[in-house]
Design a protein around this motif. Structure first.
Motif, PDB file in Angstrom:
ATOM      1  N   ALA A 136       0.833  -1.204   0.000  1.00 28.61           N
ATOM      2  CA  ALA A 136       0.000   0.000   0.000  1.00 28.61           C
ATOM      3  C   ALA A 136       0.866   1.251   0.000  1.00 28.61           C
ATOM      4  O   ALA A 136       0.585   2.225  -0.722  1.00 28.61           O
ATOM      5  CB  ALA A 136      -0.929  -0.013   1.209  1.00 28.61           C
ATOM      6  N   ILE A 137       1.919   1.261   0.803  1.00 28.47           N
ATOM      7  CA  ILE A 137       2.806   2.434   0.901  1.00 28.47           C
ATOM      8  C   ILE A 137       3.554   2.659  -0.412  1.00 28.47           C
ATOM      9  O   ILE A 137       3.673   3.797  -0.885  1.00 28.47           O
ATOM     10  CB  ILE A 137       3.801   2.251   2.064  1.00 28.47           C
ATOM     11  CG1 ILE A 137       3.059   2.262   3.398  1.00 28.47           C
ATOM     12  CG2 ILE A 137       4.868   3.345   2.038  1.00 28.47           C
ATOM     13  CD1 ILE A 137       3.909   1.823   4.581  1.00 28.47           C
ATOM     14  N   LEU A 138       4.059   1.583  -1.015  1.00 25.69           N
ATOM     15  CA  LEU A 138       4.853   1.719  -2.237  1.00 25.69           C
ATOM     16  C   LEU A 138       3.998   2.137  -3.434  1.00 25.69           C
ATOM     17  O   LEU A 138       4.472   2.828  -4.338  1.00 25.69           O
ATOM     18  CB  LEU A 138       5.580   0.411  -2.540  1.00 25.69           C
ATOM     19  CG  LEU A 138       6.636  -0.025  -1.508  1.00 25.69           C
ATOM     20  CD1 LEU A 138       7.279  -1.333  -1.932  1.00 25.69           C
ATOM     21  CD2 LEU A 138       7.699   1.053  -1.312  1.00 25.69           C
ATOM     22  N   ILE A 139       2.726   1.739  -3.442  1.00 27.86           N
ATOM     23  CA  ILE A 139       1.839   2.083  -4.559  1.00 27.86           C
ATOM     24  C   ILE A 139       1.223   3.464  -4.366  1.00 27.86           C
ATOM     25  O   ILE A 139       0.938   4.179  -5.336  1.00 27.86           O
ATOM     26  CB  ILE A 139       0.728   1.023  -4.697  1.00 27.86           C
ATOM     27  CG1 ILE A 139       1.329  -0.340  -5.041  1.00 27.86           C
ATOM     28  CG2 ILE A 139      -0.282   1.424  -5.769  1.00 27.86           C
ATOM     29  CD1 ILE A 139       0.326  -1.474  -5.004  1.00 27.86           C
TER      30      ILE A 139
ATOM     31  N   PHE B 249       5.781   6.824  15.528  1.00 28.24           N
ATOM     32  CA  PHE B 249       6.159   8.201  15.205  1.00 28.24           C
ATOM     33  C   PHE B 249       5.475   8.667  13.925  1.00 28.24           C
ATOM     34  O   PHE B 249       4.942   9.792  13.858  1.00 28.24           O
ATOM     35  CB  PHE B 249       7.681   8.287  15.056  1.00 28.24           C
ATOM     36  CG  PHE B 249       8.173   9.609  14.550  1.00 28.24           C
ATOM     37  CD1 PHE B 249       8.231  10.710  15.388  1.00 28.24           C
ATOM     38  CD2 PHE B 249       8.584   9.747  13.229  1.00 28.24           C
ATOM     39  CE1 PHE B 249       8.680  11.937  14.917  1.00 28.24           C
ATOM     40  CE2 PHE B 249       9.041  10.965  12.756  1.00 28.24           C
ATOM     41  CZ  PHE B 249       9.090  12.065  13.595  1.00 28.24           C
ATOM     42  N   LEU B 250       5.448   7.821  12.893  1.00 24.67           N
ATOM     43  CA  LEU B 250       4.849   8.207  11.621  1.00 24.67           C
ATOM     44  C   LEU B 250       3.333   8.337  11.722  1.00 24.67           C
ATOM     45  O   LEU B 250       2.729   9.185  11.052  1.00 24.67           O
ATOM     46  CB  LEU B 250       5.224   7.197  10.538  1.00 24.67           C
ATOM     47  CG  LEU B 250       6.700   7.188  10.113  1.00 24.67           C
ATOM     48  CD1 LEU B 250       6.949   6.100   9.084  1.00 24.67           C
ATOM     49  CD2 LEU B 250       7.116   8.549   9.557  1.00 24.67           C
TER      50      LEU B 250
ATOM     51  N   LYS C 108       8.406   6.335   1.336  1.00 20.22           N
ATOM     52  CA  LYS C 108       8.597   5.039   0.691  1.00 20.22           C
ATOM     53  C   LYS C 108       9.540   4.139   1.477  1.00 20.22           C
ATOM     54  O   LYS C 108       9.377   2.915   1.477  1.00 20.22           O
ATOM     55  CB  LYS C 108       9.129   5.239  -0.733  1.00 20.22           C
ATOM     56  CG  LYS C 108       8.193   6.024  -1.644  1.00 20.22           C
ATOM     57  CD  LYS C 108       6.832   5.357  -1.778  1.00 20.22           C
ATOM     58  CE  LYS C 108       5.931   6.139  -2.721  1.00 20.22           C
ATOM     59  NZ  LYS C 108       4.560   5.567  -2.804  1.00 20.22           N
ATOM     60  N   TRP C 109      10.524   4.721   2.157  1.00 21.84           N
ATOM     61  CA  TRP C 109      11.466   3.881   2.898  1.00 21.84           C
ATOM     62  C   TRP C 109      10.776   3.095   3.997  1.00 21.84           C
ATOM     63  O   TRP C 109      11.231   2.019   4.390  1.00 21.84           O
ATOM     64  CB  TRP C 109      12.620   4.704   3.476  1.00 21.84           C
ATOM     65  CG  TRP C 109      12.222   5.819   4.413  1.00 21.84           C
ATOM     66  CD1 TRP C 109      12.107   7.132   4.112  1.00 21.84           C
ATOM     67  CD2 TRP C 109      11.906   5.700   5.811  1.00 21.84           C
ATOM     68  NE1 TRP C 109      11.722   7.858   5.230  1.00 21.84           N
ATOM     69  CE2 TRP C 109      11.607   7.002   6.280  1.00 21.84           C
ATOM     70  CE3 TRP C 109      11.845   4.633   6.702  1.00 21.84           C
ATOM     71  CZ2 TRP C 109      11.247   7.261   7.603  1.00 21.84           C
ATOM     72  CZ3 TRP C 109      11.481   4.883   8.021  1.00 21.84           C
ATOM     73  CH2 TRP C 109      11.192   6.180   8.466  1.00 21.84           C
ATOM     74  N   PHE C 110       9.641   3.617   4.492  1.00 26.28           N
ATOM     75  CA  PHE C 110       8.915   2.877   5.515  1.00 26.28           C
ATOM     76  C   PHE C 110       8.287   1.621   4.934  1.00 26.28           C
ATOM     77  O   PHE C 110       8.092   0.622   5.633  1.00 26.28           O
ATOM     78  CB  PHE C 110       7.853   3.763   6.162  1.00 26.28           C
ATOM     79  CG  PHE C 110       7.068   3.067   7.239  1.00 26.28           C
ATOM     80  CD1 PHE C 110       7.705   2.532   8.346  1.00 26.28           C
ATOM     81  CD2 PHE C 110       5.690   2.937   7.144  1.00 26.28           C
ATOM     82  CE1 PHE C 110       6.992   1.874   9.335  1.00 26.28           C
ATOM     83  CE2 PHE C 110       4.968   2.296   8.133  1.00 26.28           C
ATOM     84  CZ  PHE C 110       5.616   1.756   9.228  1.00 26.28           C
TER      85      PHE C 110
ATOM     86  N   LEU D  29       8.945  -4.511   4.879  1.00 31.38           N
ATOM     87  CA  LEU D  29       9.484  -5.743   4.301  1.00 31.38           C
ATOM     88  C   LEU D  29      10.481  -6.381   5.256  1.00 31.38           C
ATOM     89  O   LEU D  29      10.461  -7.608   5.458  1.00 31.38           O
ATOM     90  CB  LEU D  29      10.154  -5.441   2.965  1.00 31.38           C
ATOM     91  CG  LEU D  29      10.840  -6.617   2.280  1.00 31.38           C
ATOM     92  CD1 LEU D  29       9.836  -7.729   1.961  1.00 31.38           C
ATOM     93  CD2 LEU D  29      11.540  -6.152   1.003  1.00 31.38           C
ATOM     94  N   CYS D  30      11.345  -5.575   5.860  1.00 33.89           N
ATOM     95  CA  CYS D  30      12.309  -6.108   6.839  1.00 33.89           C
ATOM     96  C   CYS D  30      11.590  -6.762   8.003  1.00 33.89           C
ATOM     97  O   CYS D  30      11.974  -7.846   8.462  1.00 33.89           O
ATOM     98  CB  CYS D  30      13.217  -4.989   7.340  1.00 33.89           C
ATOM     99  SG  CYS D  30      14.323  -4.315   6.092  1.00 33.89           S
ATOM    100  N   ASN D  31      10.529  -6.110   8.478  1.00 37.26           N
ATOM    101  CA  ASN D  31       9.767  -6.688   9.584  1.00 37.26           C
ATOM    102  C   ASN D  31       9.109  -8.001   9.162  1.00 37.26           C
ATOM    103  O   ASN D  31       9.084  -8.968   9.929  1.00 37.26           O
ATOM    104  CB  ASN D  31       8.709  -5.697  10.055  1.00 37.26           C
ATOM    105  CG  ASN D  31       7.933  -6.199  11.266  1.00 37.26           C
ATOM    106  OD1 ASN D  31       8.479  -6.365  12.341  1.00 37.26           O
ATOM    107  ND2 ASN D  31       6.649  -6.451  11.074  1.00 37.26           N
TER     108      ASN D  31
END
Length: 240
Positions: A146-149, A208-209, A157-159, A164-166
């Motif tokens: 959702a964030i990337l699209i 935070f975000l 976008k880095w979030f 993905l890391c999580n």
């Protein structure tokens, strides 16, 4: 209100799991039955009191899930993302917390039962907590996509890549069902310590975000405006 509920929940979560019940960091999966029975005896009051708190505040997770789902509804993506996330995370408290809380509470209440049964409860509790993270994997990937699209700049976008890391950490915990010692055991450097470090960073960042999202919200449907800079006291005085 929803954001502050999130803060209160995670503070209680840390206090209960790391201080009161002392189930995190997790004890060893290699303990023999007498050692496990002794652990329940030593932590009897902490397990009962701590998990009683968790049973009371579990409902607070709904506020967090709703806020994250709203963030996706504010994006330029299909509403299916938000609804999928909401459905997934409405069930997340079961593998993410409640199975462990219920099992260890039963073990603490019935410590006079067959030691082999107490040992089984011990294994079930920690494996259910560490090794059943599929719902969090899918949820992280849904939020990432959702964030990337998204074109409304709700989140950077880095979030999305942090999601993905999580999500990937939820894969590396699965060998805990096989290994009783080493880095892949439920208390190992990869299955627990690496996962916990990533999760801690991830949780702090998304809290935070989400706060920034609330401050930036204009209740429109287009691009989310940037966070307004704070006014300096001397500028406010000059304006008056």
């Amino acid at each position: 209100m929803a954001w502050w509920t999130l803060i209160v929940f995670y503070n209680f979560f840390f206090l209960v799991f790391f201080v009161i019940t002392r189930v995190q960091p997790p004890p060893s999966p290699t303990w023999d039955t007498p050692k496990v029975v002794q652990w329940f005896h030593d932590n009897h009051f902490g397990l009962l009191a701590g998990f009683a708190i968790m049973f009371v505040i579990t409902g607070m997770t709904t506020m967090s899930n709703a806020l994250i789902a709203y963030s996706m509804r504010r994006m330029s993506v299909s509403p299916a993302f938000a609804y999928s996330y909401l459905i997934l995370y409405s069930l997340s408290a079961i593998p993410g917390m409640l199975l462990m809380c219920i099992a260890l509470t039963v073990g603490a209440l019935r410590s006079d039962r067959d030691p082999q049964l107490i040992s089984w409860i011990y294994d079930f509790a920690f494996l259910s907590f560490v090794g059943t993270m599929g719902v969090f994997l899918i949820g992280s990937l849904v939020w990432m996509l959702a964030i990337l699209i998204d074109k409304n700049r709700v989140f950077p976008k880095w979030f999305g890549y942090l999601n993905l890391c999580n999500g990937l950490t939820e894969i590396v915990v699965s060998p805990a069902w096989i290994f009783r010692q080493g880095v892949f055991a439920w208390n190992g450097q990869i299955a627990w310590w690496l996962d916990m470090v990533v999760f801690g960073i991830y949780t702090g960042v998304f809290i935070f975000l989400l706060r920034q999202l609330i401050q930036r919200e204009d209740f429109g449907t287009g691009t989310l405006p940037d966070l307004a800079p704070k006014r300096q006291p001397d500028m406010e005085a000059a304006a008056q």
